[in-house]
Write a protein that holds these residues in place. Sequence first.
Motif, PDB file in Angstrom:
ATOM      1  N   ARG A  66      37.164  32.177  37.831  1.00  0.00           N
ATOM      2  CA  ARG A  66      36.661  31.288  38.873  1.00  0.00           C
ATOM      3  C   ARG A  66      37.561  31.231  40.112  1.00  0.00           C
ATOM      4  O   ARG A  66      38.074  30.174  40.469  1.00  0.00           O
ATOM      5  N   PRO A  67      37.759  32.377  40.773  1.00  0.00           N
ATOM      6  CA  PRO A  67      38.585  32.384  41.985  1.00  0.00           C
ATOM      7  C   PRO A  67      37.876  31.663  43.136  1.00  0.00           C
ATOM      8  O   PRO A  67      36.650  31.698  43.222  1.00  0.00           O
ATOM      9  N   ALA A  68      38.666  31.053  44.007  1.00  0.00           N
ATOM     10  CA  ALA A  68      38.070  30.347  45.161  1.00  0.00           C
ATOM     11  C   ALA A  68      38.003  31.278  46.367  1.00  0.00           C
ATOM     12  O   ALA A  68      37.057  31.267  47.130  1.00  0.00           O
ATOM     13  N   SER A  69      39.045  32.094  46.516  1.00  0.00           N
ATOM     14  CA  SER A  69      39.092  32.979  47.691  1.00  0.00           C
ATOM     15  C   SER A  69      40.000  34.163  47.368  1.00  0.00           C
ATOM     16  O   SER A  69      41.127  33.974  46.896  1.00  0.00           O
ATOM     17  N   VAL A  70      39.504  35.381  47.581  1.00  0.00           N
ATOM     18  CA  VAL A  70      40.207  36.573  47.091  1.00  0.00           C
ATOM     19  C   VAL A  70      40.569  37.515  48.241  1.00  0.00           C
ATOM     20  O   VAL A  70      39.733  37.779  49.118  1.00  0.00           O
ATOM     21  N   LEU A  71      41.817  37.991  48.218  1.00  0.00           N
ATOM     22  CA  LEU A  71      42.232  39.027  49.172  1.00  0.00           C
ATOM     23  C   LEU A  71      42.493  40.303  48.377  1.00  0.00           C
ATOM     24  O   LEU A  71      43.268  40.277  47.414  1.00  0.00           O
ATOM     25  N   ILE A  72      41.826  41.396  48.731  1.00  0.00           N
ATOM     26  CA  ILE A  72      41.981  42.662  48.012  1.00  0.00           C
ATOM     27  C   ILE A  72      42.801  43.613  48.883  1.00  0.00           C
ATOM     28  O   ILE A  72      42.349  44.022  49.961  1.00  0.00           O
ATOM     29  N   CYS A  73      43.991  43.961  48.419  1.00  0.00           N
ATOM     30  CA  CYS A  73      44.872  44.883  49.155  1.00  0.00           C
ATOM     31  C   CYS A  73      44.553  46.304  48.713  1.00  0.00           C
ATOM     32  O   CYS A  73      44.698  46.630  47.530  1.00  0.00           O
ATOM     33  N   CYS A  74      44.095  47.134  49.660  1.00  0.00           N
ATOM     34  CA  CYS A  74      43.628  48.479  49.317  1.00  0.00           C
ATOM     35  C   CYS A  74      44.518  49.562  49.915  1.00  0.00           C
ATOM     36  O   CYS A  74      44.850  49.537  51.105  1.00  0.00           O
ATOM     37  N   GLY A  75      44.866  50.530  49.077  1.00  0.00           N
ATOM     38  CA  GLY A  75      45.656  51.680  49.507  1.00  0.00           C
ATOM     39  C   GLY A  75      44.757  52.843  49.867  1.00  0.00           C
ATOM     40  O   GLY A  75      43.525  52.701  49.878  1.00  0.00           O
ATOM     41  N   PRO A  76      45.339  54.025  50.123  1.00  0.00           N
ATOM     42  CA  PRO A  76      44.579  55.146  50.690  1.00  0.00           C
ATOM     43  C   PRO A  76      43.756  55.956  49.714  1.00  0.00           C
ATOM     44  O   PRO A  76      42.944  56.784  50.125  1.00  0.00           O
ATOM     45  N   GLY A  77      43.922  55.733  48.412  1.00  0.00           N
ATOM     46  CA  GLY A  77      43.265  56.596  47.427  1.00  0.00           C
ATOM     47  C   GLY A  77      42.140  55.913  46.675  1.00  0.00           C
ATOM     48  O   GLY A  77      41.555  54.919  47.135  1.00  0.00           O
ATOM     49  N   ASN A  78      41.849  56.434  45.491  1.00  0.00           N
ATOM     50  CA  ASN A  78      40.744  55.883  44.689  1.00  0.00           C
ATOM     51  C   ASN A  78      41.098  54.544  44.042  1.00  0.00           C
ATOM     52  O   ASN A  78      40.207  53.786  43.659  1.00  0.00           O
ATOM     53  N   ASN A  79      42.371  54.229  43.953  1.00  0.00           N
ATOM     54  CA  ASN A  79      42.747  52.868  43.493  1.00  0.00           C
ATOM     55  C   ASN A  79      42.202  51.873  44.518  1.00  0.00           C
ATOM     56  O   ASN A  79      41.607  50.860  44.162  1.00  0.00           O
ATOM     57  N   GLY A  80      42.366  52.225  45.799  1.00  0.00           N
ATOM     58  CA  GLY A  80      41.766  51.422  46.872  1.00  0.00           C
ATOM     59  C   GLY A  80      40.250  51.407  46.744  1.00  0.00           C
ATOM     60  O   GLY A  80      39.610  50.374  46.968  1.00  0.00           O
ATOM     61  N   GLY A  81      39.685  52.556  46.343  1.00  0.00           N
ATOM     62  CA  GLY A  81      38.230  52.644  46.137  1.00  0.00           C
ATOM     63  C   GLY A  81      37.752  51.638  45.105  1.00  0.00           C
ATOM     64  O   GLY A  81      36.715  50.992  45.293  1.00  0.00           O
ATOM     65  N   ASP A  82      38.513  51.461  44.040  1.00  0.00           N
ATOM     66  CA  ASP A  82      38.164  50.436  43.039  1.00  0.00           C
ATOM     67  C   ASP A  82      38.122  49.066  43.707  1.00  0.00           C
ATOM     68  O   ASP A  82      37.251  48.238  43.402  1.00  0.00           O
ATOM     69  N   GLY A  83      39.046  48.860  44.634  1.00  0.00           N
ATOM     70  CA  GLY A  83      39.104  47.568  45.344  1.00  0.00           C
ATOM     71  C   GLY A  83      37.845  47.295  46.138  1.00  0.00           C
ATOM     72  O   GLY A  83      37.360  46.159  46.195  1.00  0.00           O
ATOM     73  N   TYR A  84      37.280  48.355  46.737  1.00  0.00           N
ATOM     74  CA  TYR A  84      36.048  48.150  47.518  1.00  0.00           C
ATOM     75  C   TYR A  84      34.877  47.778  46.593  1.00  0.00           C
ATOM     76  O   TYR A  84      34.044  46.935  46.929  1.00  0.00           O
TER      77      TYR A  84
END
Length: 225
Positions: free
Chosen positions: A46-64
């Motif tokens: 139950r998060p209220a507000s989330v910031l997703i820090c994304c890098g240049p690769g597919n790990n960042g892709g998971d973030g999207y």
Amino acid sequence: MSDRPLLTREQSRAVDVLAAEKYHIPGVILMENAGRGSAELLIARRPASVLICCGPGNNGGDGYVIARHLDLAGIPVRIALLCPRQRIQGDALINFTILEAAGIEILDFADESLCPSFAQSLDRADWVIDAMLGTGVTSPPREPIASAIGQVNAATAQVMAIDIPSGLDCDSGVPYEPTIVADFTATFVTSKPGFAKPSAEPYVGEVHVVDIGTPQALLREVFRS
Ligand SMILES: NC(=O)C1=CN([C@@H]2O[C@H](COP(=O)(O)OP(=O)(O)OC[C@H]3O[C@@H](n4cnc5c(N)ncnc54)[C@H](O)[C@@H]3O)[C@@H](O)[C@H]2O)[C@@H](O)CC1
Ligand SMILES: [K+]
């Protein structure tokens, strides 16, 4: 602890290749399963507000992918992009493009000196997702990701690491300087050999294994290789 074998960094990367080449499962399908599974773990908290820090690769892709599922669940979410947009490619670019079309807020922090607003963005979130670096890393995190890791670690928000806490060597369990200190780690397919090492303990937090739909036959082949 289950006696299932654990994927090394190289074996994890082989899973992607084999899934596409021999089992005709495109990487973007695995990325969708990885992101959706991770998002469900977070939504349950139950998060209220989330910031997703994304890098240049597919790990960042998971973030999207995670951002899209949080948005669908009505959870306020923003992306902190830690690489120039033009570096995003492949499956990550597919999901980045979907986010832009959906109008999800994307904050650019790709320049070397993380501007103060990165800290302000952190302060507004009660959860931060570390989708900066995954199995593609074999050296200490470089700027601007290194500074971002330091600021995330100094923030009050809870942290969920995606696949591997950025900066941790998932085979040896040795943390590079700096490494994300996570409350939870959502890791894919199996846990990793290094996660049980004492040196990794402070960084991985509670480990959750997310099934991303890789066929058992594929895993048997990878473990035999
Ligand atoms: N293993 C699997 O089956 C799957 C993996 N997926 C994700 O894909 C990730 C691996 O993706 P990639 O191979 O793109 O690798 P990463 O996303 O880990 O990032 C590698 C990128 O970061 C940069 N980089 C490398 N070392 C760095 C350093 N020390 N400091 C700063 N930047 C650095 C490089 O430009 C490289 O392109 C996994 O960790 C996982 O999150 C998932 O999408 C789904 C399926
Ligand atoms: K990560």
